[in-house]
Design a protein around this motif. Structure first.
Motif, short mmCIF file in Angstrom:
data_model
loop_
_atom_site.label_atom_id
_atom_site.label_comp_id
_atom_site.label_asym_id
_atom_site.label_seq_id
_atom_site.Cartn_x
_atom_site.Cartn_y
_atom_site.Cartn_z
N ALA A 156 1.01 -58.66 112.02
CA ALA A 156 1.61 -57.74 111.05
C ALA A 156 1.04 -58.07 109.67
O ALA A 156 0.64 -59.21 109.40
N ARG A 157 0.99 -57.08 108.80
CA ARG A 157 0.57 -57.34 107.43
C ARG A 157 1.60 -58.27 106.79
O ARG A 157 2.81 -58.03 106.88
N GLY A 158 1.12 -59.37 106.21
CA GLY A 158 2.02 -60.33 105.57
C GLY A 158 2.49 -61.44 106.50
O GLY A 158 3.15 -62.39 106.06
N ALA A 159 2.11 -61.37 107.78
CA ALA A 159 2.57 -62.37 108.75
C ALA A 159 2.25 -63.78 108.25
O ALA A 159 3.08 -64.69 108.32
N CYS A 160 1.02 -63.93 107.73
CA CYS A 160 0.61 -65.24 107.22
C CYS A 160 0.68 -65.27 105.69
O CYS A 160 1.15 -66.25 105.11
N ASP A 161 0.23 -64.18 105.07
CA ASP A 161 0.11 -64.10 103.60
C ASP A 161 1.09 -63.09 103.04
O ASP A 161 0.82 -61.92 102.99
N ASP A 162 2.27 -63.50 102.59
CA ASP A 162 2.73 -64.88 102.57
C ASP A 162 4.13 -64.95 103.17
O ASP A 162 4.77 -65.99 103.15
N LYS A 163 4.60 -63.83 103.75
CA LYS A 163 5.98 -63.84 104.26
C LYS A 163 6.21 -64.95 105.26
O LYS A 163 7.19 -65.70 105.19
N GLY A 164 5.28 -65.10 106.21
CA GLY A 164 5.43 -66.12 107.25
C GLY A 164 5.47 -67.52 106.68
O GLY A 164 6.35 -68.33 106.99
N GLN A 165 4.52 -67.80 105.78
CA GLN A 165 4.44 -69.16 105.22
C GLN A 165 5.59 -69.41 104.24
O GLN A 165 6.08 -70.53 104.11
N LEU A 221 8.98 -58.73 108.19
CA LEU A 221 7.64 -58.16 108.23
C LEU A 221 7.65 -56.64 108.43
O LEU A 221 6.68 -55.95 108.12
N LYS A 222 8.80 -56.14 108.92
CA LYS A 222 8.89 -54.69 109.17
C LYS A 222 8.96 -53.89 107.86
O LYS A 222 8.65 -52.70 107.85
N ILE A 223 9.31 -54.56 106.76
CA ILE A 223 9.41 -53.84 105.47
C ILE A 223 8.05 -53.85 104.78
O ILE A 223 7.52 -54.91 104.46
N PRO A 224 7.44 -52.66 104.57
CA PRO A 224 6.08 -52.59 103.99
C PRO A 224 6.07 -52.84 102.48
O PRO A 224 5.99 -51.90 101.69
N SER A 225 6.14 -54.09 102.09
CA SER A 225 6.25 -54.42 100.66
C SER A 225 4.88 -54.51 99.99
O SER A 225 4.45 -55.57 99.54
N VAL A 226 4.15 -53.36 99.96
CA VAL A 226 2.82 -53.30 99.35
C VAL A 226 2.95 -53.11 97.83
O VAL A 226 3.28 -52.02 97.37
N SER A 227 2.71 -54.16 97.09
CA SER A 227 2.93 -54.10 95.64
C SER A 227 1.85 -53.30 94.91
O SER A 227 2.08 -52.80 93.81
N ALA A 228 0.67 -53.15 95.53
CA ALA A 228 -0.44 -52.45 94.85
C ALA A 228 -0.26 -50.93 94.85
O ALA A 228 -0.92 -50.23 94.10
N ASP A 229 0.62 -50.42 95.69
CA ASP A 229 0.76 -48.98 95.86
C ASP A 229 2.21 -48.55 95.62
O ASP A 229 3.11 -48.88 96.38
N THR A 230 2.41 -47.80 94.54
CA THR A 230 3.78 -47.44 94.13
C THR A 230 4.51 -46.61 95.20
O THR A 230 5.73 -46.48 95.15
N THR A 231 3.76 -46.07 96.17
CA THR A 231 4.40 -45.33 97.25
C THR A 231 5.45 -46.20 97.94
O THR A 231 6.46 -45.72 98.46
N TYR A 232 5.19 -47.53 97.93
CA TYR A 232 6.07 -48.45 98.64
C TYR A 232 7.13 -49.08 97.73
O TYR A 232 7.74 -50.08 98.11
N GLU A 250 -3.93 -58.78 110.60
CA GLU A 250 -3.47 -60.08 110.09
C GLU A 250 -2.45 -60.64 111.07
O GLU A 250 -1.67 -59.89 111.66
N HIS A 251 -2.49 -61.94 111.28
CA HIS A 251 -1.50 -62.56 112.18
C HIS A 251 -1.24 -64.00 111.77
O HIS A 251 -1.95 -64.57 110.94
N PHE A 252 -0.18 -64.58 112.35
CA PHE A 252 0.21 -65.96 112.04
C PHE A 252 0.68 -66.59 113.35
O PHE A 252 1.53 -66.04 114.05
#
Lengths: 462, 462
Positions: free
Chosen positions: A120-129, A23-34, A436-438
Motif C-alpha cells: 500500500a502507499r505509505g506502508a513503509c514511508d512512513d505510516k508503517g514505520q 493505510l486505507k486513508i489516502p493521505s496524499v499531501s501533494a494533491d489538494t484533492t485528498y 510500495e510495501h513493508f
C-alpha cells in the motif's frame, strides 16, 4: 526481553490490522484533492496515541496540515525521547503500474519477504514505520516498562517539504524539549544485516517554466524559425551536467566535503553486489559521476535529477505543434555543508543565465533542506547499536543514506538534540514507487527493537 | 462575375450557418474518444455534397475513418477537377487557453478580420476551406455555369497522417482520374496580398521512449547512481542540433536542395516585417539555423521539433522520483528531394546509437510524407493566378510554405496530375492552436474565387 516477543506474538494480527486501517486513508499531501483524507488521518493518529497510553494528545493546527502531538511524562528528572514521524504519503501515480490498488492494502509474500509484506502507499514511508513506535510505546505502557518520558510529533507535510513544521518547532521548543530524537523513516541494508543511517543528503526542489511564443504554433508554418520551448528546455537541462556527469552550476561543489580515502574505504565494506543491483533494476549499466562508485554516488555526492517534465502534445496520436511553454520539476540532493537555500539561488541564477534570448524562463523554488550527519559516538547511536544487535543477533553497520529528511538539521538547530535514524525498511520496499510495501518481519522487528533503544538510552544516560 | 457576388450576398448567412453546424461536431481523428463524432462528420459532408448537386456521393470505408467521395460528370470529354479536403480536425488542447469552447463556434471581430471571423477548431483547417468548394460548386450548379467535371475526395485522417488514403488512391486511380487537383488547406500572405503556395515541406513524425530502471525510483536513494530517463532524453534531444542549429543526424542534409541566390532573392520580395513577426508572438528574438533568414528557415530548410514531451511526476506539488520512462513526440519538416522514409530511418538509427548503455530506447514512426513543388508554368497555376487576380484585384505571389500535405506527392505519383494549393487562410488564423478561426471575408472570397479557377482552367486547357 522475552516479554516483548510474547506480547508481539499475542497481538500480531491486531498490530497488522490497525496499520492496514491507517493505510486505507489516502493521505496524499501533494494533491489538494485528498485534503479531507489527510485531515482524517491526523484524527486516526491522534486516537491511536490516546489508546496506546499518552496522557495528553493534541491536534496542533498549522498553516497547512496539522501536527499530531502526544506525550507521556512519567518523571521530569528522567530523559525524554521525542519520536518524529509523518502520516502523509506520496502521490500513488503512475497508478496503472500498481498490481493492487494503492489504498486497498493487501498482504503478499515476496522473495525478500517470505513472511509476507503489506502492499500500500505509505506502508513503509512512513505510516508503517511511524506506527511501530506507537505499538512499541503501547507495549511499554502495558508491561509497565517505560523507562523515560516520551513525546510524539507526527506531521502531515513531510512529502511536501514540511513547510509548516519549522515555525511549529521554533514556537514550541519548550514543549518539544528532549534528550534524543527518534525517527524511523529510513531503511537498512537487509533483514540479515541491519544498518543505521548516520548521514542524510540535503535537498533543493525547484520547478522551471520555459516560454517561447505566446501561443501554441503550427510546427510546419513556424518550425525552424522560432525557439521551441521543449527543445530549449532539453538543451538547458542537458547542459547542467558535463561529460563526466558533474553538475555545471558555478559554485555548486564549493562546500562539498571530500571524504578521506579512509572513510571511503570504510563505506566500501558495506555488502554490495553491483550485478545484483543492476539485475534488480533491469539495468545494462549504472550511470553517474566519474571517479565515484555507486554507493558513493547515491550517498556522499550531490546530484541533479529531473523528477518530471511536460510540454506540448502528450495525448494519443500525433499533433504537429510548437508549444508555447515547457515545464520541468528538478531536484538536487545535497551533501552536508551545502546550504540548500544557497544552492537554490545558484541554480536559479545559472538556469536563467543560460536561457537564450528567444525564450523567457521562470524558476520557482518548491522546498528544500540541509544534509545531516549523526556522530557514531553519541549515546543515542550507541543505544540504537545495542538494540539492533540484540534483536537481530548481529551488529548494525553505520551507513550514509542518499535520501533527505530536511527537518533533521532543523531539529538539531532548534531543539539542540541529536537525531537517531532507526530505519527498518528496505530499498526494495519501493517507497515513492508503485507497489510500495513493508515486510511483516520488519514491522514486528521494529516494534521489538524500539523498547530496547529506550532501555539502553536511559542506562547509558545515567 | 457579378452573378456569383450576388449569389453570395443572398446566401451569405446560410453559408455561414451551414459551416457553423459542421464545426459543432468534434471530429478529432487523433483521439478515439471522438470516434462517433468523426463518423457523424463524414455523414454530414456526404449530405452537403448531395444537396450541392453531386450525382453520386459515397462513403468509402477504409481501415480507419471513411473517405467521402462525390462527383458530377457533365461530359467525359471535358476536363475533370478533383477537389481534396479533410473533415477531421486537430485535438483542441490546451483547451483552457480557448476564449470560447472549441466546438461551439462564435463569430468575433478582430483587427485582421473587421468583418468578423468564425472561432472554432477546424474553422480554417480544414472544414472552412473545404466547405468553400462545396458552396462554390453549389453556385455553379444553381447558375448552370459548371464548365467541367468535378470530383470530391474528402478524408477524415489528414491530421493523423492520412494513413489509409494511400491504398484508397492506389486502388481507385480510374475513379479518381482527373486533370488537376484542387486543395484549399494552406494560407495566403494577407487579405490585401493573396499568394499561392507552390512548395510544401515533407514530414517525418516519430515517438521515442527512453527506459532506465524497471520502476520509478526514490531520487534520494538512487539519485546519482542510475541513469535518469528524463535527463538522458533531454541530453539526446539537445544533441540533435549543433551550435549553429543544424540537425546533427548523419546524412540528414544529403539530399536537401540548395536554392540559388536568385531564388532566395525572389523569395525575399514577399512582404515581411521581422518586428511585426516578433511582436505578434511576443518574442524577444527569433531562433533558427545559422545563415538563413526567418522566411527561409520556415520554408526551404528542414527542421526538427519536439512536439510533446512527458515523464515523471507532472502533477501538483513535488515528488522526488526518478521515473522508469520518459517520452517525446518528435517531428521533422523536410524539403523537396528528402525522402521521409529514409529520414525516418536515419533518425531511428542515430537516436538509438546515441543512447548510453544505461538506458534502452524505442523509436516508433508515426507517419510522414514527401515535400512537393508546384510548377508556376502549369495550366493549373496560371488559372489560379488569373482567378485570384480578378477577385482580389492584385496578382498573387507564389510562396513556399513550411507546412506539409503529405498526400500531394502521393497524388502526383498515383494520379499523374498536378495539385494547385488555393489557400485562403492566414497565418494568424491559429490553426493547430487554441482559438483557431477563419475570416468571413476569406470564407466568402474563397467561394467567389473558386468558380473562376474552373472557368480559366477549362479555357486554358482548350
Amino acid at each position: 526481553m522475552k516479554d516483548i516477543k510474547n506480547y508481539i506474538q499475542q497481538n500480531k494480527d491486531r498490530f497488522i490490522n490497525e496499520l492496514i486501517e491507517l493505510l486505507k486513508i489516502p493521505s496524499v499531501s501533494a494533491d489538494t484533492t485528498y485534503f479531507q483524507d489527510v485531515i482524517n488521518t491526523s484524527e486516526a493518529v491522534k486516537l491511536s496515541l490516546e489508546k496506546a497510553g499518552c496522557d495528553k494528545v493534541e491536534i496542533c493546527e498549522t498553516n497547512g496540515y496539522p501536527i499530531v502531538y502526544g506525550e507521556k511524562i512519567i518523571d521530569p528528572n528522567l530523559p525524554t525521547v521525542l519520536v518524529y514521524g509523518h502520516y502523509d504519503v506520496q502521490p500513488p501515480d503512475p497508478i496503472e503500474l500498481w498490481t493492487s490498488p494503492p489504498f486497498e492494502p493487501v498482504i503478499k509474500k515476496t522473495e525478500i519477504h517470505p513472511e509476507g509484506a503489506i502492499f500500500a502507499r505509505g506502508a513503509c514511508d512512513d505510516k508503517g514505520q511511524m506506527y511501530m513506535h506507537v505499538k512499541a510505546f503501547e507495549y511499554m505502557i502495558q508491561s509497565n516498562t517505560l523507562p523515560c518520558n516520551v513525546k510524539f510529533m507526527i506531521e502531515g507535510e513531510e512529502e511536501v517539504g514540511s513547510v509548516n513544521l519549522k515555525s511549529f518547532v521554533e514556537n514550541n521548543t519548550e514543549k518539544l524539549k528532549n534528550d534524543v530524537i527518534l525517527i524511523s523513516d529510513t531503511g537498512m541494508i537487509s533483514n540479515q544485516q541491519p544498518s543505521i543511517t548516520t548521514g542524510l543528503r540535503g535537498l533543493s526542489y525547484v520547478e522551471v517554466e520555459v516560454t517561447g511564443p505566446n501561443r501554441d504554433l503550427h510546427s510546419g508554418l513556424y518550425g525552424g524559425a522560432v525557439a521551441n520551448p521543449i527543445n530549449i528546455l532539453s538543451k538547458m537541462i542537458a547542459s547542467l551536467h558535463d561529460e563526466n556527469n558533474r553538475i555545471t552550476i558555478p559554485g555548486f561543489y564549493d562546500k562539498v566535503e571530500d571524504l578521506s580515502l579512509e572513510e571511503r574505504t570504510e563505506m566500501a565494506k558495506a555488502p554490495f553486489d553491483i550485478e545484483d543491483y543492476k539485475k534488480a533494476l533491469d539495468l545494462n549499466d549504472v550511470y553517474g559521476e566519474e571517479g565515484y562508485v555507486t554507493n558513493e554516488r547515491n550517498a556522499i555526492r550531490p546530484t541533479l535529477d529531473v523528477n518530471g517534465i511536460w510540454g506540448g502534445y502528450t495525448g494519443q496520436g500525433a499533433k504537429t505543434v510548437i508549444p508555447s511553454k515547457a515545464f520541468a520539476k528538478i531536484s538536487m540532493r545535497l551533501v552536508p555543508n551545502q546550504d540548500w537555500e544557497e544552492i537554490t539561488q545558484l541554480f536559479s541564477t545559472h538556469f536563467t543565465a543560460i536561457a537564450p534570448k528567444a525564450v523567457t524562463v521562470k524558476v520557482t523554488p518548491h522546498h528544500g533542506g540541509q544534509g545531516y550527519v549523526t556522530p557514531i559516538d553519541s549515546i543515542g547511536y550507541k543505544a540504537a547499536h545495542l538494540a539492533y544487535s540484540e534483536t537481530f543477533g548481529i551488529a548494525p553497520i553505520p551507513v550514509r543514506s542518499g535520501g533527505s529528511i530536511p527537518i533533521v538539521s532543523l531539529f538539531e538547530k532548534e531543539l539542540k538534540s541529536k537525531t537517531i535514524l532507526m530505519g527498518f525498511g528496505l530499498d526494495s520496499d519501493a517507497i515513492h514507487s508503485p507497489n510500495e510495501h513493508f515486510g511483516i518481519f520488519n514491522y514486528l522487528k521494529g516494534i521489538e527493537t524500539i523498547p530496547l533503544f529506550y532501555k539502553y538510552f536511559v542506562e547509558l544516560s545515567k
